[in-house]
Design an enzyme around this catalytic site. Structure first.
Site, PDB file in Angstrom:
ATOM      1  N   GLU A 188     -32.542 -49.939 -55.709  1.00 43.60           N
ATOM      2  CA  GLU A 188     -31.136 -49.825 -56.114  1.00 43.60           C
ATOM      3  C   GLU A 188     -30.198 -49.936 -54.912  1.00 43.60           C
ATOM      4  O   GLU A 188     -29.119 -50.532 -55.007  1.00 43.60           O
ATOM      5  CB  GLU A 188     -30.917 -48.513 -56.852  1.00 43.60           C
ATOM      6  N   SER A 235     -44.302 -60.727 -41.843  1.00 41.42           N
ATOM      7  CA  SER A 235     -43.928 -61.438 -43.070  1.00 41.42           C
ATOM      8  C   SER A 235     -44.862 -62.588 -43.412  1.00 41.42           C
ATOM      9  O   SER A 235     -45.122 -62.868 -44.583  1.00 41.42           O
ATOM     10  CB  SER A 235     -42.504 -61.983 -42.947  1.00 41.42           C
ATOM     11  N   HIS A 242     -41.166 -59.899 -57.338  1.00 36.15           N
ATOM     12  CA  HIS A 242     -41.898 -60.068 -56.084  1.00 36.15           C
ATOM     13  C   HIS A 242     -41.162 -59.379 -54.945  1.00 36.15           C
ATOM     14  O   HIS A 242     -41.766 -58.714 -54.097  1.00 36.15           O
ATOM     15  CB  HIS A 242     -42.077 -61.552 -55.776  1.00 36.15           C
ATOM     16  N   SER A 243     -39.876 -59.511 -54.906  1.00 34.06           N
ATOM     17  CA  SER A 243     -39.014 -58.821 -53.945  1.00 34.06           C
ATOM     18  C   SER A 243     -37.595 -58.897 -54.500  1.00 34.06           C
ATOM     19  O   SER A 243     -37.361 -59.440 -55.581  1.00 34.06           O
ATOM     20  CB  SER A 243     -39.085 -59.481 -52.557  1.00 34.06           C
TER      21      SER A 243
END
Length: 404
Positions: free
Chosen positions: A132, A218, A295-296
């Site tokens: 959020e 990443s 996923h993100s």
């Protein structure tokens, strides 16, 4: 409910079993010797070695993954690759939290299982709040772990504290289980002065030397050969440790994965490859699916997943729901405990969230530290150019928000 499995048969019988396996499948297995039993050995099944496990036949109990052809089994054992078309899904409890085969019940204490549940729900609460906060523009990026909480806590509980962890970017629950504080999770996502990485990583790229958790990067699958190298180093030092390497099934398509698997097998490294087959390599769907969230925050899974599919995993087959049912069936948890803990968990997360948001950012010079013992000329010039740029356009850079 994952626990470290200990082999109860004798060492000579174990070696004979391993030799048989090598002859049958030409696959070599490395077992890590301990003073009491062997780590990672399968629990012996009450029928012939390598015989295919008896499957659970009820159609209603088949895995509910879209397009899945695998079946459930309650027996953990080696299999011959040529004897079956798909690897069965091993489980100890069903969707309602009931133990399927009582002989496989690890008989964990109430304190242990309640700790699992509290870690999973605390993690879930942190996920929701940080997700959020990204949507509100407070942090730049976030990747949720919804629906995968059980894989984190279960696998972490099966490891020793000195076992080395290489994560991908969806294993924060392993860190939480090992004692990584909420304040440091928040500090990393906010890149503030308390961040162990000194603000130099994207959010959710956690790491902790003290907790033997290698900092996440990443790039997909780079951790796989690195983890194998670390495992080989442990073997060369004759240490009683293992390395666990987490990755998604999408990362298994990378060349790094195959190189890592090959070296691990050839060198017989003490490593566990933990593949999270969630069925979606970012936004490319396959047949099976576990992940509940996007996923993100850079992904909108509603464009390639149905609402019905997401609803099923959230409401009918969620690991938190399953473990709560297990606790309630034993009288170890109830609605009163649930309400009190959920309130406490949210307060803990919100307090850490507010502290992190109010902290200053790291000192800008830290961009150039921790690589070279003595800063080379090229980086000294870059540092000077940075400060010249900041001075020229200071109205665009709120340096007051950074430590001096």
């Amino acid at each position: 409910m994952a626990v470290r499995a200990l082999q109860s048969i004798g060492r000579e019988e174990q070696m004979a079993t391993i030799r048989s396996l090598r002859k049958l499948s030409a696959i070599r297995y490395r077992f890590i010797s301990q003073s009491k039993g062997w780590r990672g050995s399968p629990v012996p099944c009450p029928h012939r070695a390598f015989h295919i496990s008896q499957r659970i036949k009820q159609a209603a109990e088949s895995p509910k993954f879209p397009g899945a052809s695998a079946e459930f089994t309650d027996c953990l054992e080696f299999i011959e690759p040529n004897m079956i078309s798909t690897i069965p899904v091993y489980r100890v409890m069903d969707r309602d939290g009931q133990i399927i085969n009582t002989s496989k019940d690890p008989q964990l204490s109430q304190e242990t299982v309640v700790n699992f549940y509290q870690k999973m729900t605390l993690f879930n609460t942190m996920d929701k709040i940080l997700y959020e906060s990204q949507r509100q523009g407070r942090i730049s990026f976030y990747a949720t772990n919804f629906g995968e909480e059980g894989t984190h806590i279960g696998s972490a509980a099966a490891l020793n504290a000195n076992d080395l962890v290489f994560g991908q970017y969806r294993e924060a629950g392993v860190l939480l289980y090992r004692g990584f504080p909420l304040d440091l999770f928040m500090a990393q996502c906010y890149a503030n002065a308390d961040d162990l990485g000194k603000g130099r990583q994207m959010p959710v790229h956690y790491g902790s030397k003290d907790l033997n958790f290698v900092t996440i990067s990443s790039t997909l699958a780079t951790q796989i050969p690195q983890a194998v190298g670390a495992a080989y180093a442990l073997k060369r030092k004759d240490l009683d440790n293992v390395v666990i390497c987490y990755f998604g099934e999408g990362a298994a398509s990378e060349g790094d994965a195959h190189a890592g698997f090959n070296f691990a097998a050839t060198l017989e490294c003490p490593i566990i490859f933990f593949c999270r087959n969630n069925g979606y390599a970012i936004s490319t769907p396959t047949d099976e699916q576990y992940r509940v969230g996007h996923h993100s925050t850079s992904d909108d899974s509603s464009t390639y997943r149905s609402k019905e599919e997401v609803s099923y995993w959230e409401k009918q087959d969620h690991p938190i729901r399953r473990l709560r049912s297990y606790l309630e069936a034993r009288g170890w948890w109830g609605e009163e405990e649930e309400q009190a803990w959920r309130k406490k968990a949210r307060c803990q997360v919100m307090e850490a969230f507010e502290r992190a948001e109010g902290r200053l950012k790291p000192q800008p010079n830290l961009l150039f530290t921790d690589v070279y013992q003595e800063l080379p000329l090229s980086l000294r010039k870059q540092r000077e150019a940075m400060w010249e740029h900041l001075g020229q356009y200071k109205e665009h850079y709120p340096l007051d928000a950074h430590e001096k």
